[in-house]
Design a protein around this motif. Structure first.
Motif, PDB file in Angstrom:
ATOM      1  N   ARG A   1     -19.809  63.786 109.421  1.00 46.82           N
ATOM      2  CA  ARG A   1     -19.648  62.541 108.684  1.00 46.82           C
ATOM      3  C   ARG A   1     -20.609  62.550 107.499  1.00 46.82           C
ATOM      4  O   ARG A   1     -21.820  62.558 107.686  1.00 46.82           O
ATOM      5  CB  ARG A   1     -19.947  61.346 109.576  1.00 46.82           C
ATOM      6  CG  ARG A   1     -19.184  61.295 110.871  1.00 46.82           C
ATOM      7  CD  ARG A   1     -17.828  60.725 110.772  1.00 46.82           C
ATOM      8  NE  ARG A   1     -17.698  59.598 109.896  1.00 46.82           N
ATOM      9  CZ  ARG A   1     -16.867  58.628 110.108  1.00 46.82           C
ATOM     10  NH1 ARG A   1     -16.152  58.613 111.193  1.00 46.82           N
ATOM     11  NH2 ARG A   1     -16.742  57.668 109.244  1.00 46.82           N
ATOM     12  N   PRO A   2     -20.116  62.551 106.272  1.00 41.37           N
ATOM     13  CA  PRO A   2     -21.005  62.666 105.109  1.00 41.37           C
ATOM     14  C   PRO A   2     -21.636  61.345 104.677  1.00 41.37           C
ATOM     15  O   PRO A   2     -22.267  61.283 103.631  1.00 41.37           O
ATOM     16  CB  PRO A   2     -20.076  63.200 104.027  1.00 41.37           C
ATOM     17  CG  PRO A   2     -18.750  62.641 104.385  1.00 41.37           C
ATOM     18  CD  PRO A   2     -18.709  62.643 105.901  1.00 41.37           C
TER      19      PRO A   2
ATOM     20  N   THR B   1     -18.553  69.279 102.831  1.00 44.05           N
ATOM     21  CA  THR B   1     -17.480  68.396 103.302  1.00 44.05           C
ATOM     22  C   THR B   1     -16.164  68.614 102.569  1.00 44.05           C
ATOM     23  O   THR B   1     -15.099  68.460 103.163  1.00 44.05           O
ATOM     24  CB  THR B   1     -17.890  66.926 103.164  1.00 44.05           C
ATOM     25  OG1 THR B   1     -18.209  66.649 101.801  1.00 44.05           O
ATOM     26  CG2 THR B   1     -19.073  66.618 104.054  1.00 44.05           C
ATOM     27  N   VAL B   2     -16.207  68.939 101.306  1.00 44.25           N
ATOM     28  CA  VAL B   2     -14.992  69.134 100.520  1.00 44.25           C
ATOM     29  C   VAL B   2     -14.751  70.628 100.374  1.00 44.25           C
ATOM     30  O   VAL B   2     -15.621  71.369  99.923  1.00 44.25           O
ATOM     31  CB  VAL B   2     -15.123  68.474  99.126  1.00 44.25           C
ATOM     32  CG1 VAL B   2     -13.897  68.721  98.294  1.00 44.25           C
ATOM     33  CG2 VAL B   2     -15.398  66.995  99.268  1.00 44.25           C
TER      34      VAL B   2
ATOM     35  N   ALA C   1     -29.004  60.004  99.686  1.00 38.55           N
ATOM     36  CA  ALA C   1     -29.088  60.439  98.292  1.00 38.55           C
ATOM     37  C   ALA C   1     -29.043  59.244  97.344  1.00 38.55           C
ATOM     38  O   ALA C   1     -29.759  59.217  96.339  1.00 38.55           O
ATOM     39  CB  ALA C   1     -27.956  61.407  97.971  1.00 38.55           C
ATOM     40  N   ALA C   2     -28.231  58.255  97.662  1.00 37.78           N
ATOM     41  CA  ALA C   2     -28.172  57.058  96.819  1.00 37.78           C
ATOM     42  C   ALA C   2     -29.500  56.309  96.849  1.00 37.78           C
ATOM     43  O   ALA C   2     -29.978  55.828  95.804  1.00 37.78           O
ATOM     44  CB  ALA C   2     -27.039  56.156  97.268  1.00 37.78           C
TER      45      ALA C   2
ATOM     46  N   ASN D   1     -29.196  67.107  94.148  1.00 38.62           N
ATOM     47  CA  ASN D   1     -29.043  68.327  94.945  1.00 38.62           C
ATOM     48  C   ASN D   1     -28.485  68.027  96.321  1.00 38.62           C
ATOM     49  O   ASN D   1     -27.639  68.762  96.841  1.00 38.62           O
ATOM     50  CB  ASN D   1     -30.383  69.052  95.080  1.00 38.62           C
ATOM     51  CG  ASN D   1     -30.740  69.818  93.838  1.00 38.62           C
ATOM     52  OD1 ASN D   1     -29.881  70.105  93.015  1.00 38.62           O
ATOM     53  ND2 ASN D   1     -31.999  70.125  93.693  1.00 38.62           N
ATOM     54  N   LEU D   2     -28.949  66.944  96.940  1.00 36.89           N
ATOM     55  CA  LEU D   2     -28.438  66.551  98.248  1.00 36.89           C
ATOM     56  C   LEU D   2     -26.951  66.206  98.184  1.00 36.89           C
ATOM     57  O   LEU D   2     -26.174  66.599  99.062  1.00 36.89           O
ATOM     58  CB  LEU D   2     -29.242  65.363  98.782  1.00 36.89           C
ATOM     59  CG  LEU D   2     -28.880  64.844 100.164  1.00 36.89           C
ATOM     60  CD1 LEU D   2     -29.055  65.938 101.207  1.00 36.89           C
ATOM     61  CD2 LEU D   2     -29.717  63.632 100.500  1.00 36.89           C
ATOM     62  N   ILE D   3     -26.537  65.542  97.136  1.00 39.55           N
ATOM     63  CA  ILE D   3     -25.114  65.218  96.972  1.00 39.55           C
ATOM     64  C   ILE D   3     -24.290  66.489  96.749  1.00 39.55           C
ATOM     65  O   ILE D   3     -23.195  66.637  97.303  1.00 39.55           O
ATOM     66  CB  ILE D   3     -24.913  64.215  95.822  1.00 39.55           C
ATOM     67  CG1 ILE D   3     -25.410  62.846  96.250  1.00 39.55           C
ATOM     68  CG2 ILE D   3     -23.464  64.142  95.393  1.00 39.55           C
ATOM     69  CD1 ILE D   3     -25.333  61.785  95.198  1.00 39.55           C
ATOM     70  N   LEU D   4     -24.813  67.414  95.950  1.00 40.24           N
ATOM     71  CA  LEU D   4     -24.082  68.661  95.693  1.00 40.24           C
ATOM     72  C   LEU D   4     -23.889  69.474  96.970  1.00 40.24           C
ATOM     73  O   LEU D   4     -22.791  69.979  97.241  1.00 40.24           O
ATOM     74  CB  LEU D   4     -24.812  69.497  94.644  1.00 40.24           C
ATOM     75  CG  LEU D   4     -24.723  69.017  93.204  1.00 40.24           C
ATOM     76  CD1 LEU D   4     -25.655  69.818  92.322  1.00 40.24           C
ATOM     77  CD2 LEU D   4     -23.305  69.104  92.700  1.00 40.24           C
TER      78      LEU D   4
END
Length: 118
Positions: A2-3, A51-52, A10-11, A42-45
């Motif tokens: 679950r992302p 996940t994608v 990150a937000a 970086n955490l989002i990337l």
């Protein structure tokens, strides 16, 4: 996986970094806030990479590596500017940094015009 948790983290990190950039007056703390924002990216990337399923494998991790390299270069240049600012002004507060240079006339000094007018 679950992302949601990494995206929310990150937000929050990015929001904390934006708050630090807008609120702090010390140049070193502003640089640290920028680092916090880049680490949130970086955490989002990396989370998006896991996940994608993209066409290119591990593309998010590669972009994160590029961001880390650019961050290291940015910190090197930023700290050099902060050290030079401290040497010139004996302060690293962002409010004391002049954004423009004083006007210099042809005689070579900024105060020559003021003295000539008296």
């Amino acid at each position: 996986m679950r992302p949601v948790i990494p995206y929310v983290t990150a937000a929050l990190l990015f929001g904390l970094g934006v708050f630090g950039v807008l609120r702090r007056r010390n140049a070193v703390l502003v640089l640290m806030a920028v680092e916090l924002m880049l680490n949130a990216v970086n955490l989002i990337l990396v989370t998006a990479d896991t996940t994608v399923r993209a066409v290119l494998p591990h593309s998010g991790q590669v972009f994160a590596l590029f961001v880390i390299v650019l961050t290291a270069a940015e910190i090197g240049v930023g700290l050099a500017i902060v050290l030079q600012l401290y040497r010139l002004r004996a302060s690293v507060t962002v409010d004391d940094v002049p954004l423009t240079e004083p006007a210099v006339d042809r005689a070579g000094s900024a105060g020559a015009r003021a003295e000539a007018g008296r």
